[in-house]
Design a protein around this motif. Structure first.
Motif: not given
Ligand SMILES: Cc1cc2nc3c(=O)[nH]c(=O)nc-3n(C[C@H](O)[C@H](O)[C@H](O)COP(=O)(O)OP(=O)(O)OC[C@H]3O[C@@H](n4cnc5c(N)ncnc54)[C@H](O)[C@@H]3O)c2cc1C
Length: 487
Positions: A443, A396, A399, A41-42, A21, A65, A49-50, A63, A430
């Motif tokens: 995020a 990726f 955790g 995107e890898a 996101y 967020g 994480r969504v 599974h 995020t």
């Molecule tokens: C089980 C679980 C339940 C959750 N429940 C909630 C909820 O109910 N409500 C809520 O708001 N939040 C929830 N969260 C948290 C929420 O999902 C995250 O805060 C949010 O999705 C993070 O987004 P992000 O873009 O910061 O990171 P990410 O979603 O981790 O995005 C990072 C992206 O980078 C990619 N990547 C990694 N390394 C590389 C690389 N070297 N080169 C290119 N791409 C790469 C990954 O594949 C990924 O797509 C939950 C998370 C989990 C795991």
């Protein structure tokens, strides 16, 4: 960095690394401002994480967020722009508490009012709220008791406040549930910062009007997929950033198949994934120190699907907290909006995951179903579908829900290492958010903020205002203004 034979050279003004996101929101903001970008995107999907899966014979299963609350306005506005509707989380009826000795108590509200340790638990969490109100979430290092609080773990604070073993049990489950970590692993300051970023402890813990208020009818990946569809082939899946070289002239990002050249990069990755990229020159000590104090939480999410939400027949909400030795800490009713079948979702987090992940699949399932039976009776042991996602094994994410800061992380490295740009590199994700840090909404806002830094830089300013920005409010109106049906 040289282009290797057989790789494609891609030039754009901005490279966005990561299609969760944060990266998608950054790219959308650039798109809305007519800036040329490429997103790598890898994995083979967006959302990070969504992760929404359509199960055979069932509906969407989230599974990762899933929930959104009414003060998470950036996510709600993004979803509304793309016509993604939400519906209220099921929670009507009595909740169940299964205490560590097996006692099963129905309750309504936050916890059984006269339950063991409840009064003391409430007192300590009110104190957390009081402290959190003094935290500056934009410039955390300006908080009055910043260093003192960051030198301690949550556990040392809890123990100095109470010797009530039952209250400590409740506090430990709350820490597991919110950060997927144990109280002796996490910085007290980080706990307070995170509470402040959400607008209070109740906002984090509760359902109606709070963080668990609603779900997306499409599954929570719906808005992410819609953004990716709008951005089209500028979103490149299956391209992992392996190396990033940067200097005053710009950035070069190497993936297995491409070399991307740009004036600036937005790196929208969780901390551990940033550390897996080979930077040249190496990242500054403060950034590196921050990243090394930011481990991921440990979590698995399990879903059991039934022909009907049968627990409702007995007046149960499907919400439960479990204090015993079993893997599950909390259960929610994750049935679809129309209630046409029943779904219980359970979370296994912090230290509970360590033993759980070591079991084989059949034993994991048996342990989960035991927990669900203790909540909803024998029928809970006979689901028609069962699925789990152990996020520490995701290649990726490694955790979830997010990274948390260990003691000394904020005070030792936060001011320069948290999200201050590194030359032409801008940091999103995020973990860099001032509001709803750790959530999808955080995020999204981090992506907007990083894009605004880049836009300011491309306009001729130096773009280094990162740590002082309030989560990309500046251009939010522009980014959210066009198209799409309302929720
Ligand atoms: C089980 C679980 C339940 C959750 N429940 C909630 C909820 O109910 N409500 C809520 O708001 N939040 C929830 N969260 C948290 C929420 O999902 C995250 O805060 C949010 O999705 C993070 O987004 P992000 O873009 O910061 O990171 P990410 O979603 O981790 O995005 C990072 C992206 O980078 C990619 N990547 C990694 N390394 C590389 C690389 N070297 N080169 C290119 N791409 C790469 C990954 O594949 C990924 O797509 C939950 C998370 C989990 C795991």
């Amino acid at each position: 960095m040289e282009r290797q034979s057989g790789t494609r050279l891609i030039e754009s003004d901005v490279v966005v690394v990561g299609g969760g996101y944060a990266g998608l929101a950054a790219a959308l903001r650039l798109h809305d401002n007519a800036v040329d970008f490429t997103l790598v995107e890898a994995s083979d999907r967006v959302g990070g994480r969504v992760l929404t899966e359509i199960r055979p014979g069932g509906g969407p299963v989230d599974h990762g967020g899933q929930w959104v609350g009414p003060t998470q306005t950036r996510l709600l506005e993004l979803a509304a722009r793309f016509g993604c509707r939400t519906f209220p989380t099921w929670e009507k009826g009595s909740h169940i508490e299964v205490w560590h000795d097996g006692t099963r108590v129905p309750y309504t509200g936050t916890a059984p009012a006269d339950g063991p340790g409840t009064a003391e638990y409430v007192r300590v969490t009110e104190l957390l709220d009081e402290f959190a109100r003094t935290v500056d979430t934009v410039r955390p290092w300006r908080t009055a008791r910043f260093e003192e609080w960051d030198a301690r773990t949550a556990q040392s604070f809890f123990r100095s406040e109470t010797d009530d073993a039952d209250a400590l049990r409740r506090l430990a489950l709350a820490v597991q549930g919110l950060w997927c970590a144990e109280p002796d692993e996490i910085s007290l300051f980080h706990v307070l910062f995170y509470i402040a970023a959400a607008g209070g402890f109740e906002q984090l813990m509760e359902t109606r009007g709070c963080a668990q208020d609603s779900r997306f009818a499409t599954g929570a990946a719906g808005p992410a997929r819609a953004v990716a569809a709008l951005l089209g082939d500028r979103v490149r899946l299956g391209e992992r950033a392996l190396a990033i070289a940067y200097d005053a002239d710009g950035v070069r990002v190497r993936t297995p198949t491409s070399l991307l050249r740009a004036r600036r990069a937005i790196v929208a990755l969780p901390p551990h994934a940033v550390r897996a990229v080979d930077f040249a020159p190496p990242l500054p000590a403060a950034r590196d120190g921050w990243l090394s104090h930011s481990p991921m939480g440990r979590v698995a999410k399990v879903h059991a699907v039934y022909d009907t939400p049968f627990w409702r027949e007995e007046g149960l909400s499907g919400v439960a907290t479990l204090y015993g030795d079993g893997p599950i800490g909390v259960v929610f009713d994750n049935s679809p909006e129309d209630g046409s079948y029943g779904v219980l979702v359970g979370f296994v987090y912090g230290g509970r995951l360590d033993g759980f992940a070591a079991l084989d699949e059949a034993d994991r399932r048996a342990a989960v179903l035991d927990g669900l039976v203790s909540v909803a009776g024998p029928r809970a042991g006979r689901p028609r579908d069962y699925t789990e996602k152990i996020w520490t094994r995701d290649p990726f994410a490694r955790g979830g829900y997010e990274a948390y800061a260990t003691p000394g992380g904020w005070s030792g490295h936060g001011e320069c290492g948290w999200r201050e740009p590194t030359g032409p590199l801008h940091w999103a994700g995020t973990e860099t958010a001032s509001e709803w840090n750790g959530y999808i909404d955080g995020a999204v806002s981090s992506g907007y903020r990083a894009a605004d830094e880049v836009l300011a830089g491309l306009d001729g300013a130096d773009g280094s205002g990162g740590a002082d920005e309030v989560d990309g409010r500046g251009r939010a109106g522009e980014a959210n203004g066009s198209g799409g049906a309302a929720r």
